[in-house]
Design a protein around this motif. Structure first.
Motif, mmCIF file in Angstrom:
data_model
loop_
_atom_site.group_PDB
_atom_site.id
_atom_site.type_symbol
_atom_site.label_atom_id
_atom_site.label_comp_id
_atom_site.label_asym_id
_atom_site.label_seq_id
_atom_site.Cartn_x
_atom_site.Cartn_y
_atom_site.Cartn_z
ATOM 1 N N TYR A 51 0.832 -1.207 0.000
ATOM 2 C CA TYR A 51 0.000 0.000 0.000
ATOM 3 C C TYR A 51 0.868 1.259 0.000
ATOM 4 C CZ TYR A 51 -3.770 3.185 1.249
ATOM 5 O OH TYR A 51 -4.670 4.218 1.255
ATOM 6 N N PHE A 52 1.878 1.282 0.887
ATOM 7 C CA PHE A 52 2.758 2.450 0.948
ATOM 8 C C PHE A 52 3.682 2.550 -0.269
ATOM 9 C CE2 PHE A 52 2.022 2.329 5.655
ATOM 10 C CZ PHE A 52 1.445 3.593 5.745
ATOM 11 N N ASN A 53 3.982 1.436 -0.927
ATOM 12 C CA ASN A 53 4.877 1.457 -2.081
ATOM 13 C C ASN A 53 4.185 1.857 -3.378
ATOM 14 O OD1 ASN A 53 7.229 0.811 -0.735
ATOM 15 N ND2 ASN A 53 6.886 -1.390 -0.917
ATOM 16 N N ARG A 54 2.865 2.054 -3.349
ATOM 17 C CA ARG A 54 2.158 2.476 -4.558
ATOM 18 C C ARG A 54 2.668 3.841 -5.010
ATOM 19 N NH1 ARG A 54 -3.472 3.310 -4.178
ATOM 20 N NH2 ARG A 54 -2.953 4.292 -2.225
ATOM 21 N N LYS A 55 2.907 3.985 -6.299
ATOM 22 C CA LYS A 55 3.417 5.242 -6.846
ATOM 23 C C LYS A 55 2.372 6.349 -6.812
ATOM 24 C CE LYS A 55 7.387 3.511 -7.826
ATOM 25 N NZ LYS A 55 8.392 3.644 -6.821
ATOM 26 N N GLU A 56 1.092 5.998 -6.915
ATOM 27 C CA GLU A 56 0.045 7.008 -6.988
ATOM 28 C C GLU A 56 -0.570 7.345 -5.632
ATOM 29 O OE1 GLU A 56 -1.901 3.041 -7.263
ATOM 30 O OE2 GLU A 56 -0.235 3.929 -8.336
ATOM 31 N N ILE A 57 0.046 6.931 -4.543
ATOM 32 C CA ILE A 57 -0.484 7.231 -3.213
ATOM 33 C C ILE A 57 -0.489 8.749 -3.008
ATOM 34 C CG2 ILE A 57 1.731 7.083 -2.004
ATOM 35 C CD1 ILE A 57 0.186 5.642 0.278
ATOM 36 N N ASP A 58 -1.545 9.246 -2.375
ATOM 37 C CA ASP A 58 -1.610 10.682 -2.117
ATOM 38 C C ASP A 58 -1.534 10.933 -0.606
ATOM 39 O OD1 ASP A 58 -4.136 10.093 -1.114
ATOM 40 O OD2 ASP A 58 -5.226 11.112 -2.702
ATOM 41 N N HIS A 59 -1.542 12.198 -0.233
ATOM 42 C CA HIS A 59 -1.370 12.569 1.173
ATOM 43 C C HIS A 59 -2.459 11.969 2.060
ATOM 44 C CE1 HIS A 59 1.891 15.467 0.583
ATOM 45 N NE2 HIS A 59 1.282 15.790 -0.545
ATOM 46 N N TRP A 60 -3.690 12.036 1.600
ATOM 47 C CA TRP A 60 -4.791 11.529 2.412
ATOM 48 C C TRP A 60 -4.655 10.036 2.648
ATOM 49 C CZ3 TRP A 60 -8.642 7.953 2.276
ATOM 50 C CH2 TRP A 60 -9.642 8.070 3.254
ATOM 51 N N GLU A 61 -4.319 9.292 1.607
ATOM 52 C CA GLU A 61 -4.188 7.842 1.729
ATOM 53 C C GLU A 61 -3.035 7.468 2.663
ATOM 54 O OE1 GLU A 61 -5.827 6.393 -2.618
ATOM 55 O OE2 GLU A 61 -3.728 7.009 -2.431
ATOM 56 N N ALA A 62 -1.934 8.189 2.574
ATOM 57 C CA ALA A 62 -0.803 7.907 3.466
ATOM 58 C C ALA A 62 -1.187 8.165 4.913
ATOM 59 C CB ALA A 62 0.401 8.765 3.074
ATOM 60 N N ARG A 63 -1.841 9.289 5.168
ATOM 61 C CA ARG A 63 -2.257 9.599 6.535
ATOM 62 C C ARG A 63 -3.288 8.595 7.055
ATOM 63 N NH1 ARG A 63 -0.809 14.607 4.755
ATOM 64 N NH2 ARG A 63 0.113 15.991 6.308
ATOM 65 N N LYS A 64 -4.202 8.191 6.197
ATOM 66 C CA LYS A 64 -5.231 7.221 6.578
ATOM 67 C C LYS A 64 -4.596 5.903 6.981
ATOM 68 C CE LYS A 64 -9.421 5.272 6.497
ATOM 69 N NZ LYS A 64 -9.526 4.512 7.712
ATOM 70 N N ALA A 65 -3.654 5.404 6.182
ATOM 71 C CA ALA A 65 -2.993 4.137 6.494
ATOM 72 C C ALA A 65 -2.191 4.242 7.786
ATOM 73 C CB ALA A 65 -2.100 3.711 5.342
ATOM 74 N N MET A 66 -1.502 5.373 7.977
ATOM 75 C CA MET A 66 -0.731 5.564 9.213
ATOM 76 C C MET A 66 -1.659 5.636 10.415
ATOM 77 S SD MET A 66 2.136 8.250 8.014
ATOM 78 C CE MET A 66 3.265 7.866 6.702
ATOM 79 N N ILE A 80 7.481 -2.023 7.185
ATOM 80 C CA ILE A 80 6.309 -1.173 6.966
ATOM 81 C C ILE A 80 6.687 0.283 7.219
ATOM 82 C CG2 ILE A 80 3.990 -0.606 7.768
ATOM 83 C CD1 ILE A 80 3.599 -3.555 8.420
ATOM 84 N N VAL A 81 7.461 0.523 8.269
ATOM 85 C CA VAL A 81 7.899 1.885 8.589
ATOM 86 C C VAL A 81 8.754 2.437 7.447
ATOM 87 C CG1 VAL A 81 9.208 3.302 10.212
ATOM 88 C CG2 VAL A 81 7.774 1.447 11.071
ATOM 89 N N ILE A 82 9.638 1.604 6.900
ATOM 90 C CA ILE A 82 10.489 2.034 5.787
ATOM 91 C C ILE A 82 9.635 2.389 4.569
ATOM 92 C CG2 ILE A 82 12.179 1.183 4.097
ATOM 93 C CD1 ILE A 82 13.500 -0.332 6.463
ATOM 94 N N ALA A 83 8.651 1.560 4.260
ATOM 95 C CA ALA A 83 7.772 1.847 3.117
ATOM 96 C C ALA A 83 7.002 3.143 3.344
ATOM 97 C CB ALA A 83 6.808 0.683 2.891
ATOM 98 N N ALA A 84 6.552 3.378 4.588
ATOM 99 C CA ALA A 84 5.825 4.610 4.903
ATOM 100 C C ALA A 84 6.738 5.828 4.771
ATOM 101 C CB ALA A 84 5.243 4.527 6.314
ATOM 102 N N LEU A 85 7.982 5.701 5.221
ATOM 103 C CA LEU A 85 8.923 6.820 5.110
ATOM 104 C C LEU A 85 9.227 7.148 3.646
ATOM 105 C CD1 LEU A 85 11.435 5.933 7.968
ATOM 106 C CD2 LEU A 85 9.646 7.682 7.984
ATOM 107 N N LYS A 86 9.355 6.123 2.823
ATOM 108 C CA LYS A 86 9.597 6.362 1.397
ATOM 109 C C LYS A 86 8.385 7.014 0.745
ATOM 110 C CE LYS A 86 13.154 2.891 0.731
ATOM 111 N NZ LYS A 86 13.565 1.657 0.054
ATOM 112 N N ALA A 87 7.193 6.635 1.182
ATOM 113 C CA ALA A 87 5.978 7.269 0.660
ATOM 114 C C ALA A 87 5.946 8.748 1.055
ATOM 115 C CB ALA A 87 4.733 6.554 1.173
#
Length: 155
Positions: A51-66, A80-87
């Motif tokens: 989910y975090f590695n998706r290229k089209e992730i937007d701010h809302w989706e990142a915050r929602k997942a976190m 998972i933390v690494i993927a979130a940081l890269k997002a």
């Protein structure tokens, strides 16, 4: 009062409702839930990492997942933390990255001295690669204008 009205209207729309003693009683409103998860830990980790590695992730989706991760009774795995940081870096939202690291630290709870250093050790190469500082490096763990804790008084 408005919230109660909205809940009653929602109840009316979901199933057959009866008015009994000035209370709405719903008949036929089913809740399909399971108390058991069929997802393994590895599948869970892979799902959030993808989910975090998706290229089209937007701010809302990142915050929602976190926010969803923070609401669960777990400490996210370092991958998972690494993927979130890269997002966060792809979104150019370093403040969100620092805040997420802070949330992960808080999720460690009473085992903070054991779990958090391990997570930092695992994500350190990613932090250095992305140029993200930890809350401790930024001084956020020692607020500038904080008052002493009244429960830390010795004597």
């Amino acid at each position: 009062m408005f919230r109660t009205t909205c809940m009653q209207v929602g109840t009316l729309c979901r199933g057959v409702s009866l008015l009994r003693n000035n209370r709405v009683v719903t008949a036929g409103a089913n809740r399909f839930m399971s108390s058991h998860s069929t997802e393994t830990d590895e599948e869970f980790d892979a799902r959030y990492e993808a989910y975090f590695n998706r290229k089209e992730i937007d701010h809302w989706e990142a915050r929602k997942a976190m926010n969803d991760l923070c609401g669960m009774d777990l400490v996210p795995e370092p991958k998972i933390v690494i993927a979130a940081l890269k997002a966060c870096r792809r979104l150019n939202d370093i403040a969100l990255a620092v805040r997420f690291i802070e949330a992960v630290r808080e999720k460690c709870g009473s085992k903070q001295k054991e779990i958090y250093p391990y997570i930092l050790q695992e994500i350190r190469p990613t932090l250095d690669e992305l140029g993200i500082n930890t809350p401790e490096e930024l001084g956020y763990d020692k607020p500038e204008l904080a008052l002493p804790n009244v429960y830390d008084v010795h004597g």
